[in-house]
Design a protein around this motif. Sequence first.
Motif, short mmCIF file in Angstrom:
data_model
loop_
_atom_site.label_atom_id
_atom_site.label_comp_id
_atom_site.label_asym_id
_atom_site.label_seq_id
_atom_site.Cartn_x
_atom_site.Cartn_y
_atom_site.Cartn_z
N SER A 156 -21.17 51.67 -1.41
CA SER A 156 -20.71 51.67 -0.01
C SER A 156 -19.49 52.57 0.08
O SER A 156 -18.39 52.14 -0.21
N PRO A 193 -27.29 46.12 2.05
CA PRO A 193 -26.06 45.83 1.32
C PRO A 193 -26.27 45.17 -0.03
O PRO A 193 -25.44 45.32 -0.94
N ALA A 196 -26.00 47.26 -3.08
CA ALA A 196 -24.66 47.63 -3.56
C ALA A 196 -23.97 46.48 -4.29
O ALA A 196 -22.87 46.66 -4.82
N SER A 260 -20.40 47.70 3.39
CA SER A 260 -21.55 48.59 3.58
C SER A 260 -21.67 49.01 5.04
O SER A 260 -21.93 50.18 5.35
#
Length: 399
Positions: A156, A193, A196, A260
């Motif tokens: 991110s 997200p 990540a 994110s």
Amino acid sequence: MYILNFISIGGLKMVNKSFVFQLGTVVLFGDHVIEKLSGKVKEFKRDKVLIVTDKGVEKAGLLEKIEKVLKNDKIEIKIFDDVEPDPSLDTIMKGAKFFKESDCNIIIALGGGSAMDTAKGIRVVADNGGHIRDYAGVNKVPGRASVPLITIPTTSGTGSEVTIFAVLSDWEYNMKITVTSPYLAADLAIVDPLMAATAPPKVRAASGVDALAHSVETYVSNISQPPADALAIKAIGIISANLRGAVANNNNLEAINQVSLGSLISGMAFNNSFLGLTHSIGAALSGHVHVSHGVAIALLLPYVMEYNSIANMEKYRNIAIALGAKVQNLNLRESALEAAKAVSELVEDVGLPRHLKDLGTKKEDLAAIAKDAMGHGMVKMNPRKPTENEILAVLQKAY
């Protein structure tokens, strides 16, 4: 694409209120949206995917997740996993050759900014021929790509999933080059997200502050515009409120989700108002010391903000407020400086270096770095017009 009308007043150039805001990428955001990948590939009427990624993403198990989703729907896959940090022009050319030889018809970029920038470069060369160096600069890509590109970020910070830029390393000339064109934009960004969540804390810290820098620099850019400003100031608040928690605890999925989101919004903003001196110096620095882009930007950002603050004190005051700084009893100058202080504290809290000497930078190289930074295109967008000596002074302070 920008429509910028300049009016000369007393020797100063002022931008009037006409602008073009664009986002050439469709965005799909949310936890578990990666499960929709196969359907999206089929919407493009393609069936043979080249995944551009790196070995770190593969080791983290993220490539396996993508392969499973695609193979369940009988989509053929080829892997190009030679992406390195600060991807080289040689890697782009190697990837373009691999794409053509593998007879793929769609590209998926899986990774951080390096993987996504590599995929953009591969697509440009595969579509148009020549060498990727031929397309360095602004609007040198001749037309929209025939090969669809899907970007899936696993960090991110870069915003590359939605931007019109690719930053690459030309090691033959020991410099960074940037390819800038609306035709670089991915057709679809799938921002999940949870992809990540496996990133190491240091990576999440560096990429998060990089995203913050994108928002700060585009907000004060001298070609800023109201829609991009609104996105940028929103992203500053989201990232600053959540980055510490996202770095401190890999299980803090809410904070990771929000970072994110902030990174994505920041990418949308700087796609339209560009960046400034922090990224100019960061690009120059990488030619003298091998350091990750995010770490370099995080280190430089507070020093550049302090230098720039007099150029637009009202906006820097707004940044300070978005960062959570207390400015109620301060005058405008003091409140503007609080923005740089708040970012400096954030960089320290997430454990990133704050001095150039800690990166192995040689003091005798600072003058050359300042000279190289002056030649970087983003200097033109900086709110304060720097001299080479002023950039050197910023570097000496950061040393």
